[in-house]
Design a protein around this motif. Structure first.
Motif, PDB file in Angstrom:
ATOM      1  N   ARG A 119       0.638  -1.280   0.277  1.00 19.54           N
ATOM      2  CA  ARG A 119       0.398  -0.024   0.007  1.00 19.54           C
ATOM      3  C   ARG A 119       0.470   1.236  -0.044  1.00 19.54           C
ATOM      4  NH1 ARG A 119      -5.320  -1.836   0.604  1.00 19.54           N
ATOM      5  NH2 ARG A 119      -4.281  -4.072   0.544  1.00 19.54           N
ATOM      6  N   LEU A 120       2.201   1.044  -0.029  1.00 18.11           N
ATOM      7  CA  LEU A 120       2.961   2.197   0.002  1.00 18.11           C
ATOM      8  C   LEU A 120       4.032   1.845  -1.025  1.00 18.11           C
ATOM      9  CD1 LEU A 120       4.629   2.317   3.729  1.00 18.11           C
ATOM     10  CD2 LEU A 120       2.616   2.966   3.618  1.00 18.11           C
ATOM     11  N   PRO A 121       4.583   3.457  -1.361  1.00 20.08           N
ATOM     12  CA  PRO A 121       4.960   3.522  -2.532  1.00 20.08           C
ATOM     13  C   PRO A 121       5.798   2.589  -2.628  1.00 20.08           C
ATOM     14  CG  PRO A 121       4.787   5.976  -1.604  1.00 20.08           C
ATOM     15  CD  PRO A 121       3.873   4.901  -0.592  1.00 20.08           C
ATOM     16  N   ILE A 122       6.379   1.857  -3.601  1.00 19.18           N
ATOM     17  CA  ILE A 122       7.688   0.765  -3.274  1.00 19.18           C
ATOM     18  C   ILE A 122       9.053   1.220  -3.606  1.00 19.18           C
ATOM     19  CG2 ILE A 122       7.958  -1.351  -4.854  1.00 19.18           C
ATOM     20  CD1 ILE A 122       5.345  -1.977  -5.853  1.00 19.18           C
ATOM     21  N   GLU A 123       9.479   2.363  -4.542  1.00 17.67           N
ATOM     22  CA  GLU A 123      10.871   2.414  -4.340  1.00 17.67           C
ATOM     23  C   GLU A 123      11.248   3.082  -2.859  1.00 17.67           C
ATOM     24  OE1 GLU A 123      13.849   5.051  -7.540  1.00 17.67           O
ATOM     25  OE2 GLU A 123      11.507   4.832  -7.972  1.00 17.67           O
ATOM     26  N   GLY A 124      11.858   2.806  -3.019  1.00 14.37           N
ATOM     27  CA  GLY A 124      12.652   3.656  -1.386  1.00 14.37           C
ATOM     28  C   GLY A 124      11.550   3.529  -0.356  1.00 14.37           C
ATOM     29  N   ASP A 176       8.400  -9.152   5.539  1.00 13.38           N
ATOM     30  CA  ASP A 176       8.099 -10.324   5.247  1.00 13.38           C
ATOM     31  C   ASP A 176       8.426 -11.085   5.392  1.00 13.38           C
ATOM     32  OD1 ASP A 176       5.821 -12.252   3.576  1.00 13.38           O
ATOM     33  OD2 ASP A 176       5.113  -9.695   2.683  1.00 13.38           O
ATOM     34  N   ILE A 177       7.520 -12.903   5.625  1.00  9.65           N
ATOM     35  CA  ILE A 177       7.837 -13.696   5.430  1.00  9.65           C
ATOM     36  C   ILE A 177       8.092 -14.454   4.186  1.00  9.65           C
ATOM     37  CG2 ILE A 177       7.225 -13.918   8.290  1.00  9.65           C
ATOM     38  CD1 ILE A 177       4.741 -15.834   7.424  1.00  9.65           C
ATOM     39  N   SER A 178       7.230 -14.151   3.753  1.00 14.86           N
ATOM     40  CA  SER A 178       7.403 -14.948   2.551  1.00 14.86           C
ATOM     41  C   SER A 178       8.443 -14.291   0.604  1.00 14.86           C
ATOM     42  CB  SER A 178       6.346 -14.539   1.764  1.00 14.86           C
ATOM     43  OG  SER A 178       6.279 -14.629  -0.015  1.00 14.86           O
ATOM     44  N   ALA A 179       9.724 -15.231   0.546  1.00 13.72           N
ATOM     45  CA  ALA A 179      10.854 -14.714   0.349  1.00 13.72           C
ATOM     46  C   ALA A 179      10.313 -14.419  -1.485  1.00 13.72           C
ATOM     47  CB  ALA A 179      11.826 -16.002   0.399  1.00 13.72           C
ATOM     48  N   PRO A 180       9.230 -15.490  -2.190  1.00 13.58           N
ATOM     49  CA  PRO A 180       9.127 -14.930  -3.271  1.00 13.58           C
ATOM     50  C   PRO A 180       8.775 -13.571  -3.396  1.00 13.58           C
ATOM     51  CG  PRO A 180       8.495 -16.788  -2.852  1.00 13.58           C
ATOM     52  CD  PRO A 180       8.622 -16.289  -1.647  1.00 13.58           C
ATOM     53  N   ALA A 181       7.661 -12.861  -2.564  1.00 11.81           N
ATOM     54  CA  ALA A 181       7.301 -11.267  -2.469  1.00 11.81           C
ATOM     55  C   ALA A 181       8.015 -10.747  -2.335  1.00 11.81           C
ATOM     56  CB  ALA A 181       6.385 -11.469  -1.220  1.00 11.81           C
ATOM     57  N   LEU A 182       9.277 -11.098  -1.362  1.00 15.05           N
ATOM     58  CA  LEU A 182      10.235  -9.849  -1.079  1.00 15.05           C
ATOM     59  C   LEU A 182      11.236  -9.783  -2.427  1.00 15.05           C
ATOM     60  CD1 LEU A 182      11.260 -10.719   3.026  1.00 15.05           C
ATOM     61  CD2 LEU A 182      10.350  -8.674   1.371  1.00 15.05           C
ATOM     62  N   ALA A 183      11.978 -10.894  -2.945  1.00 13.87           N
ATOM     63  CA  ALA A 183      12.249 -10.251  -4.365  1.00 13.87           C
ATOM     64  C   ALA A 183      12.061  -9.480  -5.502  1.00 13.87           C
ATOM     65  CB  ALA A 183      12.096 -11.906  -5.219  1.00 13.87           C
ATOM     66  N   VAL A 184      10.292  -9.700  -5.904  1.00 13.06           N
ATOM     67  CA  VAL A 184       9.741  -8.622  -6.456  1.00 13.06           C
ATOM     68  C   VAL A 184       9.565  -7.587  -5.609  1.00 13.06           C
ATOM     69  CG1 VAL A 184       7.360  -8.551  -7.695  1.00 13.06           C
ATOM     70  CG2 VAL A 184       8.150 -10.577  -7.215  1.00 13.06           C
ATOM     71  N   LEU A 185       9.586  -6.947  -4.754  1.00 17.59           N
ATOM     72  CA  LEU A 185       9.633  -6.205  -4.384  1.00 17.59           C
ATOM     73  C   LEU A 185      11.200  -5.389  -4.544  1.00 17.59           C
ATOM     74  CD1 LEU A 185       7.629  -5.739  -1.132  1.00 17.59           C
ATOM     75  CD2 LEU A 185       6.679  -4.805  -3.118  1.00 17.59           C
ATOM     76  N   ARG A 186      12.104  -6.109  -4.189  1.00 20.95           N
ATOM     77  CA  ARG A 186      13.489  -5.677  -3.804  1.00 20.95           C
ATOM     78  C   ARG A 186      14.014  -5.302  -5.616  1.00 20.95           C
ATOM     79  NH1 ARG A 186      15.954 -10.145  -2.890  1.00 20.95           N
ATOM     80  NH2 ARG A 186      16.011  -9.864  -0.985  1.00 20.95           N
ATOM     81  N   GLY A 187      13.176  -5.825  -6.730  1.00 21.67           N
ATOM     82  CA  GLY A 187      13.807  -5.511  -8.426  1.00 21.67           C
ATOM     83  C   GLY A 187      13.104  -4.368  -8.571  1.00 21.67           C
ATOM     84  N   ARG A 188      11.845  -4.179  -7.718  1.00 17.35           N
ATOM     85  CA  ARG A 188      11.105  -2.496  -7.963  1.00 17.35           C
ATOM     86  C   ARG A 188      12.108  -1.502  -7.276  1.00 17.35           C
ATOM     87  NH1 ARG A 188       5.975  -2.482 -10.402  1.00 17.35           N
ATOM     88  NH2 ARG A 188       6.324   0.207  -9.753  1.00 17.35           N
ATOM     89  N   GLY A 189      13.327  -2.021  -6.533  1.00 17.19           N
ATOM     90  CA  GLY A 189      13.771  -0.826  -5.775  1.00 17.19           C
ATOM     91  C   GLY A 189      13.521  -0.728  -3.977  1.00 17.19           C
ATOM     92  N   ALA A 190      12.905  -0.877  -3.369  1.00 16.96           N
ATOM     93  CA  ALA A 190      12.269  -1.253  -1.818  1.00 16.96           C
ATOM     94  C   ALA A 190      13.332  -1.938  -1.223  1.00 16.96           C
ATOM     95  CB  ALA A 190      11.259  -1.575  -2.006  1.00 16.96           C
ATOM     96  N   HIS A 191      13.763  -1.753  -0.074  1.00 14.64           N
ATOM     97  CA  HIS A 191      14.619  -1.782   0.519  1.00 14.64           C
ATOM     98  C   HIS A 191      13.885  -3.429   1.376  1.00 14.64           C
ATOM     99  CE1 HIS A 191      17.042   1.547   0.283  1.00 14.64           C
ATOM    100  NE2 HIS A 191      16.129   2.043   0.541  1.00 14.64           N
ATOM    101  N   VAL A 192      15.019  -4.468   1.453  1.00 11.85           N
ATOM    102  CA  VAL A 192      13.595  -5.649   1.875  1.00 11.85           C
ATOM    103  C   VAL A 192      14.333  -6.101   2.888  1.00 11.85           C
ATOM    104  CG1 VAL A 192      12.054  -5.769  -0.533  1.00 11.85           C
ATOM    105  CG2 VAL A 192      14.211  -7.153   0.534  1.00 11.85           C
ATOM    106  N   ALA A 193      13.727  -7.126   4.211  1.00  9.71           N
ATOM    107  CA  ALA A 193      14.007  -7.959   5.414  1.00  9.71           C
ATOM    108  C   ALA A 193      12.711  -9.021   5.156  1.00  9.71           C
ATOM    109  CB  ALA A 193      14.643  -7.058   5.854  1.00  9.71           C
ATOM    110  N   GLN A 194      13.817 -10.570   4.897  1.00  8.69           N
ATOM    111  CA  GLN A 194      12.979 -11.666   5.166  1.00  8.69           C
ATOM    112  C   GLN A 194      12.939 -11.760   6.884  1.00  8.69           C
ATOM    113  OE1 GLN A 194      13.780 -15.120   3.011  1.00  8.69           O
ATOM    114  NE2 GLN A 194      11.863 -16.056   4.225  1.00  8.69           N
ATOM    115  N   CYS A 195      11.749 -11.543   8.039  1.00  3.66           N
ATOM    116  CA  CYS A 195      11.966 -11.271   9.185  1.00  3.66           C
ATOM    117  C   CYS A 195      10.655 -11.665  10.057  1.00  3.66           C
ATOM    118  CB  CYS A 195      12.852 -10.422  10.093  1.00  3.66           C
ATOM    119  SG  CYS A 195      12.430  -9.034   9.528  1.00  3.66           S
TER     120      CYS A 195
END
Length: 252
Positions: free
Chosen positions: A64-69, A74-93
């Motif tokens: 719901r928040l802007p993706i880049e930056g 999240d606990i889901s690695a597939p979701a985080l991989a997509v968000l990272r590819g769009r310029g997000a900072h991600v952590a699986q935890c």
């Protein structure tokens, strides 16, 4: 940014693992939905800090928040991989131990999260801890135990809050409700829910594909505008889920 490293309890958390398996399966076959397509976007735009830090907990592929930056956990690695590819900072935890320093974020978002975890107080404590004194916190959760259906079991819900319990929980964590609204995209018809659950139980792969390709786009098209009201709305029996715009009590 100074980080607080998460620690995991020994043993496998059954609810956590069930949620992880469900959402890994869901997001592996889903397309990212842009935050601008949700009815929360006008609200989010009004709260976005100019140049500030943003955190969203457990967005999957429905941020719901802007993706880049934005920081996403999240606990889901597939979701985080997509968000990272769009310029997000991600952590699986997990939400009970966020890897961020106290008072880091100007805007914190956790929609449909606290009903999924064993330790909802732990998650709320962490959301408050990493929020700045003046930060806005967006939280949503389903209401009324009597509304429980097989859908709640299927998607990994732990609880539905009774209104009085929710009010006490927010107060316990020093959160004041600035605005609130009726929320959620779950079908109102019990018959439709039962039909959907039958398909998920008997034809899981086909049902997941239909949900991602057809039902979700249709639900987005027919969203209604959020009707935000000052303070806490009446959580009557016909309010299945609530969206809360909160502030830390000390900010006032």
């Amino acid at each position: 940014m100074m980080q607080r490293m998460p620690s995991r309890p020994s043993g496998v958390n059954e609810l956590l693992e069930r949620n992880r398996q469900f959402y890994d399966s869901l997001w592996s076959g889903a397309q990212l939905v842009e935050p601008q397509r949700f009815n929360t976007w006008p609200l989010v735009q009004s709260l976005l800090p100019g140049g500030g830090q943003r955190l969203e907990v457990g967005p999957g592929l429905r941020p719901r928040l802007p993706i880049e930056g934005t920081h996403f956990i999240d606990i889901s690695a597939p979701a985080l991989a997509v968000l990272r590819g769009r310029g997000a900072h991600v952590a699986q935890c997990e939400g009970t131990c966020l890897p961020f320093a106290d008072g880091t974020f100007d805007l914190v978002c956790a929609l449909d999260i606290i009903e999924h975890v064993d330790d909802s107080d732990g998650v709320l404590s962490e959301l408050v801890r990493v929020a700045k004194q003046t930060a806005a916190l967006l939280i949503s959760t389903p209401l009324h135990a009597a509304h429980w259906t097989s859908f709640d079991d299927f998607v990994g819900h732990k609880r539905r809050y009774e209104p009085a319990d929710l009010i006490q929980t927010l107060a316990r964590h020093g959160l004041l409700v600035e605005r609130s609204a009726v929320f959620g995209m779950k079908p109102r018809s019990p018959r439709l829910v039962n039909v959907g659950m039958w398909w998920l139980s008997h034809h899981r792969e086909k049902a997941m594909s239909t949900y991602n390709r057809a039902i979700m786009p249709l639900a987005l098209r027919f969203q209604t505008e959020l009707q935000l009201a000052p303070g806490l709305i009446a959580m009557d029996d016909d309010v299945d889920e609530i969206l809360l715009v909160c502030r830390r009590a000390s900010a006032g």
